[in-house]
Enzyme design. Structure first.
Site, PDB file in Angstrom:
ATOM      1  N   ASN A  15       0.874  -1.168   0.000  1.00  0.00           N
ATOM      2  CA  ASN A  15       0.000   0.000   0.000  1.00  0.00           C
ATOM      3  C   ASN A  15       0.914   1.222   0.000  1.00  0.00           C
ATOM      4  O   ASN A  15       1.498   1.558   1.023  1.00  0.00           O
ATOM      5  CB  ASN A  15      -0.893  -0.034   1.254  1.00  0.00           C
ATOM      6  CG  ASN A  15      -1.720   1.234   1.409  1.00  0.00           C
ATOM      7  OD1 ASN A  15      -1.743   2.084   0.517  1.00  0.00           O
ATOM      8  ND2 ASN A  15      -2.402   1.364   2.531  1.00  0.00           N
ATOM      9  N   LYS A  17       0.208   4.224  -0.219  1.00  0.00           N
ATOM     10  CA  LYS A  17      -0.410   5.417   0.390  1.00  0.00           C
ATOM     11  C   LYS A  17      -0.132   6.634  -0.502  1.00  0.00           C
ATOM     12  O   LYS A  17      -0.042   6.481  -1.720  1.00  0.00           O
ATOM     13  CB  LYS A  17       0.079   5.588   1.829  1.00  0.00           C
ATOM     14  CG  LYS A  17      -0.139   4.301   2.648  1.00  0.00           C
ATOM     15  CD  LYS A  17      -0.031   4.482   4.129  1.00  0.00           C
ATOM     16  CE  LYS A  17      -0.311   3.142   4.821  1.00  0.00           C
ATOM     17  NZ  LYS A  17      -0.297   3.206   6.271  1.00  0.00           N
ATOM     18  N   HIS A 102      -9.682   1.092   4.823  1.00  0.00           N
ATOM     19  CA  HIS A 102      -8.426   1.283   5.546  1.00  0.00           C
ATOM     20  C   HIS A 102      -8.680   2.202   6.741  1.00  0.00           C
ATOM     21  O   HIS A 102      -9.464   3.145   6.642  1.00  0.00           O
ATOM     22  CB  HIS A 102      -7.362   1.877   4.612  1.00  0.00           C
ATOM     23  CG  HIS A 102      -5.994   1.829   5.215  1.00  0.00           C
ATOM     24  ND1 HIS A 102      -5.572   2.754   6.141  1.00  0.00           N
ATOM     25  CD2 HIS A 102      -4.974   0.950   5.063  1.00  0.00           C
ATOM     26  CE1 HIS A 102      -4.340   2.435   6.533  1.00  0.00           C
ATOM     27  NE2 HIS A 102      -3.961   1.343   5.881  1.00  0.00           N
ATOM     28  N   GLU A 104      -7.055   4.575   7.909  1.00  0.00           N
ATOM     29  CA  GLU A 104      -6.802   5.998   7.643  1.00  0.00           C
ATOM     30  C   GLU A 104      -8.015   6.638   6.966  1.00  0.00           C
ATOM     31  O   GLU A 104      -8.296   7.822   7.164  1.00  0.00           O
ATOM     32  CB  GLU A 104      -5.522   6.152   6.795  1.00  0.00           C
ATOM     33  CG  GLU A 104      -4.287   5.922   7.658  1.00  0.00           C
ATOM     34  CD  GLU A 104      -3.076   5.394   6.928  1.00  0.00           C
ATOM     35  OE1 GLU A 104      -3.020   5.460   5.683  1.00  0.00           O
ATOM     36  OE2 GLU A 104      -2.157   4.885   7.621  1.00  0.00           O
ATOM     37  N   GLU A 174      -5.572  -5.115  10.422  1.00  0.00           N
ATOM     38  CA  GLU A 174      -4.587  -4.061  10.641  1.00  0.00           C
ATOM     39  C   GLU A 174      -4.895  -3.352  11.963  1.00  0.00           C
ATOM     40  O   GLU A 174      -5.734  -2.440  11.992  1.00  0.00           O
ATOM     41  CB  GLU A 174      -4.637  -3.034   9.501  1.00  0.00           C
ATOM     42  CG  GLU A 174      -4.270  -3.595   8.147  1.00  0.00           C
ATOM     43  CD  GLU A 174      -3.664  -2.533   7.237  1.00  0.00           C
ATOM     44  OE1 GLU A 174      -2.689  -2.849   6.569  1.00  0.00           O
ATOM     45  OE2 GLU A 174      -4.153  -1.376   7.222  1.00  0.00           O
ATOM     46  N   GLY A 180       2.333   2.190  10.910  1.00  0.00           N
ATOM     47  CA  GLY A 180       3.281   3.295  10.790  1.00  0.00           C
ATOM     48  C   GLY A 180       3.959   3.658  12.100  1.00  0.00           C
ATOM     49  O   GLY A 180       4.591   4.705  12.213  1.00  0.00           O
ATOM     50  N   SER A 218       3.306  -2.329  10.296  1.00  0.00           N
ATOM     51  CA  SER A 218       4.758  -2.386  10.516  1.00  0.00           C
ATOM     52  C   SER A 218       5.385  -3.724  10.125  1.00  0.00           C
ATOM     53  O   SER A 218       6.302  -4.215  10.791  1.00  0.00           O
ATOM     54  CB  SER A 218       5.098  -2.033  11.968  1.00  0.00           C
ATOM     55  OG  SER A 218       4.673  -0.714  12.258  1.00  0.00           O
TER      56      SER A 218
HETATM   57  P1  13P Z   1       2.873   0.290   7.775  1.00  0.00           P
HETATM   58  O1  13P Z   1       3.373  -1.002   7.164  1.00  0.00           O
HETATM   59  O2  13P Z   1       3.611   1.499   7.333  1.00  0.00           O
HETATM   60  O3  13P Z   1       2.751   0.160   9.271  1.00  0.00           O
HETATM   61  O4  13P Z   1       1.367   0.485   7.227  1.00  0.00           O
HETATM   62  C1  13P Z   1       0.483  -0.565   7.282  1.00  0.00           C
HETATM   63  C2  13P Z   1      -0.708  -0.220   6.467  1.00  0.00           C
HETATM   64  O5  13P Z   1      -1.449   0.679   6.800  1.00  0.00           O
HETATM   65  C3  13P Z   1      -0.929  -0.975   5.230  1.00  0.00           C
HETATM   66  O6  13P Z   1      -2.187  -0.723   4.697  1.00  0.00           O
END
Ligand code: 13P
Length: 261
Positions: A15, A17, A102, A104, A174, A180, A218
């Site tokens: 992803n 982002k 997601h 976010e 997740e 993150g 992560s």
């Molecule tokens: P990270 O791997 O940066 O923690 O992000 C995970 C994520 O949100 C994947 O969709």
């Protein structure tokens, strides 16, 4: 559109982002072709890119065995929805997957469970595979509400779909506190929730036992092997580490090893 039913596919999805530009993307596509492609016989591999880069992904990954997709999709088929991108539009550029729900988007765009279910449904109608994200916040975990939160997120999506449609889904667990932050759920913590998700799926329809459930939060080359060793972890949804070709290659290599066991 006819789609094959999943059978616990090993799947690693990057992803990206809101990162990248045409120059950086090209280097990443070249690295995927050069280093990651070798694992595509045993592992399904994809990257979900920002919308404007779908044509570049299509060119860059054409006939590589690596798929591409988007990080969101409109819950509507078409119409006066300024700023939205439909599943059919993404399909026109060869997208195969779409991340739906997601954390976010749930947090920063106030996406409701119902809207997320509509997005999953719309994606399926256009032949995209939705990767439905579920997961609890730190506060919810500390209040011991993880299983209830995940069950409610999952059930809202399942309720809006037919059994046939449910069979096309991929889930990603997740935990919000692990995204993150560098703080990964331990393999045992992740396995507990993955087993819970599989039990919930089976209690709805026995056939759903074979859906792939990815872990996200992560994931890195250094912790992927231990995560993939768990019984109910079928792969990863990777944020930060998917931008680093060495890390992402390492994660795909770990999935390849797990697939051979
Ligand atoms: P990270 O791997 O940066 O923690 O992000 C995970 C994520 O949100 C994947 O969709």
């Amino acid at each position: 559109m006819k789609m094959a039913h999943a059978y616990r596919d090993k799947l690693v999805v990057g992803n990206w982002k809101m990162h990248g530009n045409t120059l950086e993307n090209q280097a990443r596509f070249d690295a995927l072709r050069g280093h990651v492609r070798r694992y595509t016989e045993t592992v399904k591999i994809a990257v979900c890119v920002p919308f404007p880069y779908l044509p570049q992904a299509e060119r860059g990954l054409h006939q590589s065995g690596i798929s591409w997709g988007t990080q969101d999709v409109s819950p509507h088929a078409h119409g006066a929805y300024t700023g939205e991108v439909s599943a059919d539009m993404a399909r026109e550029f060869g997208a195969r997957y779409v991340i739906v729900g997601h954390s976010e988007r749930r947090a920063y765009h106030s996406e409701s469970a119902t809207e997320i279910a509509m997005k999953a449904r719309r994606a399926l109608e256009s032949g995209l595979t939705p990767i439905v994200c579920v997961g609890e916040s730190l506060e919810e975990r500390e209040l011991d509400r993880t299983n209830d939160v995940v069950a409610s997120q999952l059930n809202t999506v399942l309720d809006s779909l037919s059994v046939y449609e449910r069979l096309q889904l991929v889930f990603a667990y997740e935990p919000v506190w692990a995204i993150g932050t560098g703080r990964t759920a331990s393999p045992a913590q992740a396995q507990d929730v993955h087993a819970h998700i599989r039990t919930l799926l089976v209690s709805r329809d026995r056939e759903l036992v074979n859906l792939s459930i990815l872990y996200g939060g992560s994931v890195k080359a250094g912790n992927a092997e231990n995560l993939f060793a768990e019984t109910d972890i079928d792969g990863a949804l990777v944020g930060g580490a998917s931008l680093d070709p060495v890390e992402f290659t390492g994660i795909c290599a770990a999935a390849h090893q797990a697939a051979q066991k």
